[in-house]
Design an enzyme around this catalytic site. Structure first.
Site, PDB file in Angstrom:
ATOM      1  N   GLY A 185      -5.776 -61.301 -92.303  1.00  0.00           N
ATOM      2  CA  GLY A 185      -5.688 -62.649 -92.838  1.00  0.00           C
ATOM      3  C   GLY A 185      -5.481 -62.642 -94.336  1.00  0.00           C
ATOM      4  O   GLY A 185      -4.909 -61.688 -94.880  1.00  0.00           O
ATOM      5  N   GLU A 186      -5.915 -63.707 -95.008  1.00  0.00           N
ATOM      6  CA  GLU A 186      -5.804 -63.875 -96.468  1.00  0.00           C
ATOM      7  C   GLU A 186      -4.360 -64.131 -96.916  1.00  0.00           C
ATOM      8  O   GLU A 186      -4.117 -64.370 -98.088  1.00  0.00           O
ATOM      9  CB  GLU A 186      -6.301 -62.655 -97.256  1.00  0.00           C
ATOM     10  CG  GLU A 186      -7.714 -62.222 -96.990  1.00  0.00           C
ATOM     11  CD  GLU A 186      -8.108 -60.965 -97.777  1.00  0.00           C
ATOM     12  OE1 GLU A 186      -7.306 -60.469 -98.578  1.00  0.00           O
ATOM     13  OE2 GLU A 186      -9.235 -60.489 -97.583  1.00  0.00           O
TER      14      GLU A 186
END
Lengths: 364, 364
Positions: A329-330
């Site tokens: 993610g991120e």
């Protein structure tokens, strides 16, 4: 998408000094971006900015993640200090970073470095330090297995914030947007949204998130199932079964709302948006349910290891560029795809044609 | 590979602020490059240089390609003018380009721009214009379906040139090498090498190259089969069945010999070498048969659409980074992978650890 620009890009790909189709998926990306921009070749998708939308999830109370909820806020501090994966990958691959607090539960005050807060995303500078924009609709969503995550008004407020942030970045000169996310338990809400929007069984779209064992995985699937049953009863009673905003408010998270808005905003400005993993994927389903044409602006940066992500991409008709078993993610997977997107466009802008280079074409 | 550096890299990946293993294949790349360099973290693999080894193939006479042989030379002119795919992708992804004439049939004289010829690869500058180095062992190989492609001495001469060019680039400061190729009919020789080194049937490793129809594909498979039968009879009579140099001289091309040497040279200097498609893959089988440890220096840049490439990568135990249905050669797929390789190393060099960032680890 502009049919003239699409046709011109397809024709130009076939006159470049390479066998027809030899650049595979990159050719398709370049043609789609020409269609989005309405010109062939399309403009260079630089500079790029990644917006990391962070929020907490009430469903965390059901024990769906082994990580404490404080980690969402701690990771925001890590983003602002430049030490997280998305920071390293954004520096390497040429993207500015803006972190958006869309509704984190833990107070951030002590964690935000001096000067990191900015009033809006228009001041984010290419190559500059990461900044924080506060767009808190509420501090954490409600537990989707018990009640709706947020009100319809809160979902609309989140969407509006996302649209506005996209506009601020485009106004500041960014020509490629990237949607990232942070929020402990956000794969659970994503699975619920993907199951609802694609009609897929929760067992097929609920994954291991950041790492859980088989028993915890079965529990997580059960929690998603309960949330979907609750939503189905709700839709039966209030007649909102066909309403994407009601679906988002009931099953999503605060970052899903803002990311869906961010995608709508990018598409409205005809600027490509590179999607990350399962949280972006779920948010794109919301955006596409509201306005199907947004998919023309979307580039699937990567395919995450979460099973729901592949289901979402298939539903949207998007082909992922990077497929390296990432599950972070991120915005990490999307940022990694930026050089591929730039390369796809550069081929159409810079390669020689057979005529110009004096290269003989194959006999057919 | 250095076991201490491998262990240190694996341990460090697990202390970075992300779930264990969340960066998937990139984590493995960073660990392998630490093992290659013998230090953790490994050095930044920059600057990078791509060497495009060009040669012609006698087997072209069998009608295995729809492109005239002159295209090999015409494409060298295109490389030197900066208009080919590899030029565009090298500019985008930070690689210098050196073209190596390893044995092109068509005279290049009139096609080489003023000042483009350089005596060796040590003068290639990052960000500079593409240059040509002449290392002609002979002008084109013989037809492998009729007789050996070259003599054993010519194969060794080609290997030596490749080793020397790698040394020149490393001496000039390059810290990542990329192997590219150009040569009409070179997928036929590659299929023959891959079939021979992996013991796979020609039908499983012979592909469509730059684009042929089913009848032409069947003919091409037949040509590879004839070449392998000829080589088997030869090995029976001269007892060279276990000799990789004899295999290379009999079935390969002049660029295969130099690329195999280039890989050996990069590995000897402990500098990573990013491989392109099926021509690199076939050449790596030669290099690995001579010195199995060279695989530690190899990064599979991409997986080409040619079926033999996947067979070669599996035999070598390499996982490709980019998988976008590319089938262009020139080093194009490998150059596209450079930002992924740099990103993998940057994660290990620059990301914060849980301790340093004050992020709580998950409960287990």
């Amino acid at each position: 998408a502009d049919p003239t620009a699409l046709g011109a890009a397809r024709d130009r790909q076939n006159r470049l000094t390479k066998p027809h189709g030899a650049l595979g998926v990159l050719e398709e990306v370049s043609i789609r971006l020409a269609g989005l921009a309405g010109t062939c070749p399309p403009p260079d998708p630089s500079p790029a900015a990644v917006a990391v939308f962070a929020a907490d999830h009430g469903v965390h109370a059901q024990g769906v993640s082994p990580w404490p909820q404080e980690v969402t806020a701690q990771m925001i501090a890590n983003f602002l200090a430049g030490g997280a994966a998305v920071n390293v990958l954004a520096r390497q691959n040429g993207a500015a970073v803006v972190v958006v607090d869309a509704g984190v539960v833990t107070p951030l005050d002590a964690m935000v470095p001096e000067g990191a807060r900015v009033p809006d995303a228009s001041t984010i500078e290419p190559g500059g330090r990461p900044r924080l924009v506060e767009r808190v609709v509420r501090r954490g969503s409600d537990d989707i297995s018990v009640r709706p995550a947020m009100t319809r008004e809160q979902a609309l407020e989140g969407l509006t914030h996302g649209i506005t942030i996209a506009g601020e970045l485009v106004g500041a000169g960014y020509r490629c947007l990237v949607a990232g996310d942070m929020g402990i338990a956000n794969t659970t809400a994503s699975a619920a949204l993907i199951a609802a929007f694609t009609g897929t069984d929760p067992a097929e779209v609920t994954g291991l998130g950041t790492g859980i064992d088989d028993a915890a995985h079965r529990h997580k699937i059960g929690v998603v199932r309960v949330a979907l049953a609750r939503r189905a009863a709700e839709a039966d009673s209030d007649g909102t079964g066909d309403d994407p905003i009601a679906e988002l408010a009931s099953l999503g998270g605060l970052e899903h709302a803002q990311i869906a808005g961010f995608i709508l905003g990018a598409a409205a400005h005809r600027v490509p948006i590179v999607l990350d993993g399962v949280i972006s994927g779920a948010s794109t389903l919301v955006a596409a349910a509201l306005a199907p044409d947004v998919v023309d602006a979307c580039v699937a940066g990567h395919r995450s290891a979460e099973p729901g992500h592949a289901v979402a991409l298939k539903h949207l008709g998007l082909t992922p560029l990077v497929d390296l078993e990432l599950r972070l993610g991120e915005g990490s997977g999307a940022v990694l795809a930026l050089p591929l997107v730039r390369s796809a466009v550069a081929v159409l802008r810079e390669m020689a044609t057979f005529d110009a280079a004096g290269v003989t074409e194959k006999s057919s």
